[in-house]
Design an enzyme around this catalytic site. Structure first.
Site, mmCIF file in Angstrom:
data_model
loop_
_atom_site.group_PDB
_atom_site.id
_atom_site.type_symbol
_atom_site.label_atom_id
_atom_site.label_comp_id
_atom_site.label_asym_id
_atom_site.label_seq_id
_atom_site.Cartn_x
_atom_site.Cartn_y
_atom_site.Cartn_z
ATOM 1 C CG ASP A 37 -2.195 0.701 0.716
ATOM 2 O OD1 ASP A 37 -2.215 2.242 0.603
ATOM 3 O OD2 ASP A 37 -3.338 0.569 0.891
ATOM 4 C CB VAL A 64 -0.104 -0.516 -8.278
ATOM 5 C CG1 VAL A 64 -0.355 -0.869 -6.398
ATOM 6 C CG2 VAL A 64 -1.528 0.531 -7.564
ATOM 7 C CE1 TYR A 156 -12.844 3.448 -8.880
ATOM 8 C CE2 TYR A 156 -14.918 2.758 -9.369
ATOM 9 C CZ TYR A 156 -14.609 2.580 -8.966
ATOM 10 O OH TYR A 156 -13.945 1.547 -8.175
#
Length: 285
Positions: A37, A64, A156
């Site tokens: 994370d 990420v 999104y």
């Protein structure tokens, strides 16, 4: 994949929400768990709580969207545990307003996390899994937004539609070579997480003046609706439990909330009938 004891799970976005619930479930299955994370304090808290409960935990601070961070994550996983059996590409964020009003930084940040995170992980972890030659499973966390058609939350939506397609292709490609790697795409509806407050982890390089779009009336109304839905949503732990059921049965599509299947069906019918897209206002659970 049915046996999890002493196997290794890697989870991105593991410090909160669905990722945190998946970590708890992996620990309950007596797995070795790698928590990745970008939110340092929450990651440390998750490590402390799971370690106190007796879990074997490795934490790796990971953005990420950066290939180098995923490479480091894979290297530390292999150095510590020597294998990876479950990969949860779970990290996700939301930002922006309408397609034309969202800033380039809004687009870059959301796509880097939601889509490129899974791309980097697939490129780096899949070869390791194939080399192992053992039963493995990959779960990519998409969303109901990746199966539906509608206005608002546009970046999104685009990222999650792309992620669903990416995951479908990964499934077909791994099946074509008769690998032992199962693949699933997780498409939750409203879940009680902090997704509406994803800006708390927005990197500085995407947060300079002018990088963040001013909200539009459309996006403000939809954001309020989504926040209300999230507050009334199912628990992350319920999603984690349903995800493990799907892994055990090697089921590809994981849809924890069946109430939105009607909006998915409407989109499919519009495509097959060559109709213009229909917007079905989703209901809260």
């Amino acid at each position: 994949m049915n046996h999890f004891t002493n196997k290794v799970a890697v989870i991105t976005g593991a410090a909160s929400g669905i990722g945190r619930a998946l970590a708890t479930r992996c620990a309950e299955e007596q797995m070795k768990v790698v928590l990745a994370d970008v939110e340092v304090a929450a990651l440390q808290k998750a490590e402390q709580e799971l370690t106190a409960a007796g879990a074997n935990i490795l934490t790796v601070i990971t953005d990420v969207g950066k290939e180098s961070d995923i490479q480091t994550l894979a290297q530390k996983t292999m150095d510590t545990f020597g294998a990876v059996h479950l990969l949860f590409n779970n990290a996700g964020v939301g930002a922006g307003t309408t397609i034309w009003q969202s800033t380039l930084a809004d687009w870059q940040w959301v796509m880097n996390v939601n889509l490129w995170g899974a791309i980097h992980a697939s490129r780096i972890f899949v070869p390791l899994m194939l080399q192992q030659g053992t039963e493995c499973h990959i779960v990519n966390t998409a969303s109901r937004a990746g199966l539906e058609s509608g206005p608002g939350n546009s970046i999104y939506r685009a990222s999650k539609h792309a992620l669903v397609s990416l995951t479908e292709s990964l499934y077909h490609e791994l099946k074509t070579i008769q690998s032992k790697i199962g693949v699933s795409v997780l498409c939750p509806g409203f879940v009680r997480t902090q997704i509406c407050d994803a800006h708390r982890n927005r990197p500085a390089e995407y947060s300079k003046p002018g990088d963040i779009a001013d909200p539009s009336p459309i996006s403000t109304a939809i954001d309020q609706f989504i926040r209300s839905g999230v507050e009334q949503g199912i628990s992350p732990q319920e999603v984690a439990d349903l995800t493990f059921l799907a892994i055990r049965s090697n089921r590809f599509y994981i849809m924890p909330d069946p109430s939105y299947k009607e909006t998915v069906r409407q989109r499919m019918e519009d495509i097959l009938n060559q109709n213009n897209p229909t917007f079905v206002i989703p209901s809260h659970i």
